[in-house]
Write a protein that holds these residues in place. Structure first.
Motif, PDB file in Angstrom:
ATOM      1  N   SER A  87       0.833  -1.198   0.000  1.00 30.63           N
ATOM      2  CA  SER A  87       0.000   0.000   0.000  1.00 30.63           C
ATOM      3  C   SER A  87       0.870   1.251   0.000  1.00 30.63           C
ATOM      4  O   SER A  87       0.594   2.222  -0.719  1.00 30.63           O
ATOM      5  CB  SER A  87      -0.924   0.005   1.218  1.00 30.63           C
TER       6      SER A  87
ATOM      7  N   TYR B 281       1.132   4.086  -2.955  1.00 27.55           N
ATOM      8  CA  TYR B 281       0.908   5.513  -2.679  1.00 27.55           C
ATOM      9  C   TYR B 281       2.076   6.353  -3.200  1.00 27.55           C
ATOM     10  O   TYR B 281       1.857   7.383  -3.852  1.00 27.55           O
ATOM     11  CB  TYR B 281       0.730   5.733  -1.177  1.00 27.55           C
TER      12      TYR B 281
ATOM     13  N   THR C 228      -8.403   7.983   2.723  1.00 26.66           N
ATOM     14  CA  THR C 228      -7.857   6.624   2.734  1.00 26.66           C
ATOM     15  C   THR C 228      -9.004   5.634   2.627  1.00 26.66           C
ATOM     16  O   THR C 228      -9.981   5.716   3.377  1.00 26.66           O
ATOM     17  CB  THR C 228      -7.072   6.354   4.026  1.00 26.66           C
TER      18      THR C 228
ATOM     19  N   PHE D 110      -5.630   2.229   1.630  1.00 23.00           N
ATOM     20  CA  PHE D 110      -5.078   2.666   0.350  1.00 23.00           C
ATOM     21  C   PHE D 110      -5.501   4.116   0.107  1.00 23.00           C
ATOM     22  O   PHE D 110      -6.673   4.449   0.237  1.00 23.00           O
ATOM     23  CB  PHE D 110      -5.573   1.782  -0.796  1.00 23.00           C
ATOM     24  N   LYS D 111      -4.547   4.959  -0.246  1.00 19.45           N
ATOM     25  CA  LYS D 111      -4.834   6.359  -0.497  1.00 19.45           C
ATOM     26  C   LYS D 111      -5.648   6.525  -1.784  1.00 19.45           C
ATOM     27  O   LYS D 111      -5.452   5.801  -2.769  1.00 19.45           O
ATOM     28  CB  LYS D 111      -3.534   7.160  -0.614  1.00 19.45           C
TER      29      LYS D 111
ATOM     30  N   ILE E 197      -4.345   6.686  -5.508  1.00 19.37           N
ATOM     31  CA  ILE E 197      -4.148   5.504  -6.356  1.00 19.37           C
ATOM     32  C   ILE E 197      -5.268   5.419  -7.391  1.00 19.37           C
ATOM     33  O   ILE E 197      -5.033   5.103  -8.563  1.00 19.37           O
ATOM     34  CB  ILE E 197      -4.084   4.228  -5.497  1.00 19.37           C
TER      35      ILE E 197
END
Length: 348
Positions: free
Chosen positions: A57, A61, A184, A192-193, A196
């Motif tokens: 992750s 990012y 997030t 996960f940001k 992405i």
């Protein structure tokens, strides 16, 4: 005669009737994919924590923050131009959004909208100056880089009295803007940001434009030979201005992420990042001379950057060596891409 015919048939696989092997060898991103696999296996072996979901992750990012800008920069390079102001333009985007919202005591979405208009205008200015003056894009965007660097610092100190903006975290609209640009998303217990998703969306749209639209033909044509492209009716001026505005769009997205991640912005940030965006595009298969490359390749180049920058940390190596590894990857990727192109030509 169509715009796609302006380019040499060897440079654009879309006008070729070739074997599957030649098509594979002719893909711009092939060398970067091989390199990405090698980097992944390397750090998976030397860094015990590299394969953890949380580590992946973090890698994604890091890749997305570069990839959002690498995509429009790659399209610009395919069109035969550079933008040395891309790094500081990201900071300009964040500064405009923050300072407008704070000084006008407006909903932060107003600042976000003004920032979009400003960054698109700066991109259009670069493209207009390039096409009107006929000067190299290196000179035009170097001038813009210097002007933006001075304006970022000068206006921030003039308006806020310091080198950073005032906090806007308590202003109306901040939370919803953070959700869009800096939230997030949790999947399977791993965060996960949202950058992405922005990154993948840009790659998908850019790939569709390049491979499925008339504008994509124009981009390849002006990068291959702008004079020949103009001779067959390609709108060279509009295409180049549009490409620079695309860089402005990427800078706006990245700038809003920067702002809403930390809620304040340092006016001196972004200097030097333009080289990282260009490196990601080149590693991904874009030629310095233009007319060749892909959006997917730029994404793979950004992924290699993310894996390397974080893999060194996970392996507990001295991060001072990061730039050495990045430079070595740039040279190796460029040599590999050149070899792949020669092999593709040899299998005609």
């Amino acid at each position: 005669m169509s715009a796609a015919q302006v380019k040499d048939a060897d440079a654009d696989e879309r006008v070729l009737h070739a074997s599957p092997l030649r098509k594979l060898l002719g893909r711009p991103e092939l060398g970067s994919v091989v390199g990405a696999i090698a980097v992944f296996v390397f750090f998976a072996f030397f860094a015990d924590s590299f394969l953890r979901a949380s580590s992946l992750s973090t890698v994604l990012y890091a890749a997305s923050t570069i990839g959002i800008m690498a995509v429009p920069v790659a399209l610009l390079m395919i069109g035969g131009e550079f933008d040395l102001s891309a790094g500081v333009l990201v900071t300009s985007s964040a500064l405009v959004s923050s300072m407008f919202s704070y000084q006008m005591t407006a909903n932060v979405w107003a600042g976000v909208g003004v920032s979009l208009l400003v960054t698109l205008a700066i991109g259009a200015f670069n493209g207009f100056m390039l096409t009107r003056t006929k000067l190299p894009s290196f000179i035009i965007t170097l001038g813009t880089f210097l002007m933006l660097t001075g304006m970022n610092l000068g206006f921030t100190k003039l308006i806020d009295g310091t080198v950073s903006t005032k906090t806007i975290a308590d202003m109306e609209g901040f939370d919803s803007a953070r959700e869009v640009f800096a939230s997030t998303i949790t999947v399977g217990g791993v965060g996960f940001k949202v950058t992405i998703l922005w990154w993948l969306a840009l790659v998908a749209v850019a790939s569709w434009v390049l491979l499925r639209t008339r504008a994509g033909n124009w981009i390849f044509a002006v990068g291959g030979n702008k004079d020949a492209a103009r001779a067959v009716g390609v709108p060279v001026t509009k295409t180049k201005i549009g490409l620079y505005m695309g860089v402005g769009l990427g800078a706006w997205i990245s700038g809003q992420h920067l702002l809403f991640s930390y809620d304040v912005v340092q006016s001196g940030e972004g200097v030097g990042n333009e080289l990282i965006y260009i490196i990601a595009a080149v590693i991904g298969g874009c030629l310095i001379t233009g007319g060749y490359g892909s959006a997917v390749g730029s994404a793979v180049g950004a992924l290699i950057f993310g894996m390397t920058s974080k893999g060194i940390v996970f392996a507990e190596w001295n991060p001072d060596w990061f730039k050495f590894f990045l430079g070595a990857m740039l040279l190796l990727a460029t040599l590999l891409n050149a070899w792949v192109r020669k092999r593709a030509e040899a299998t005609k």
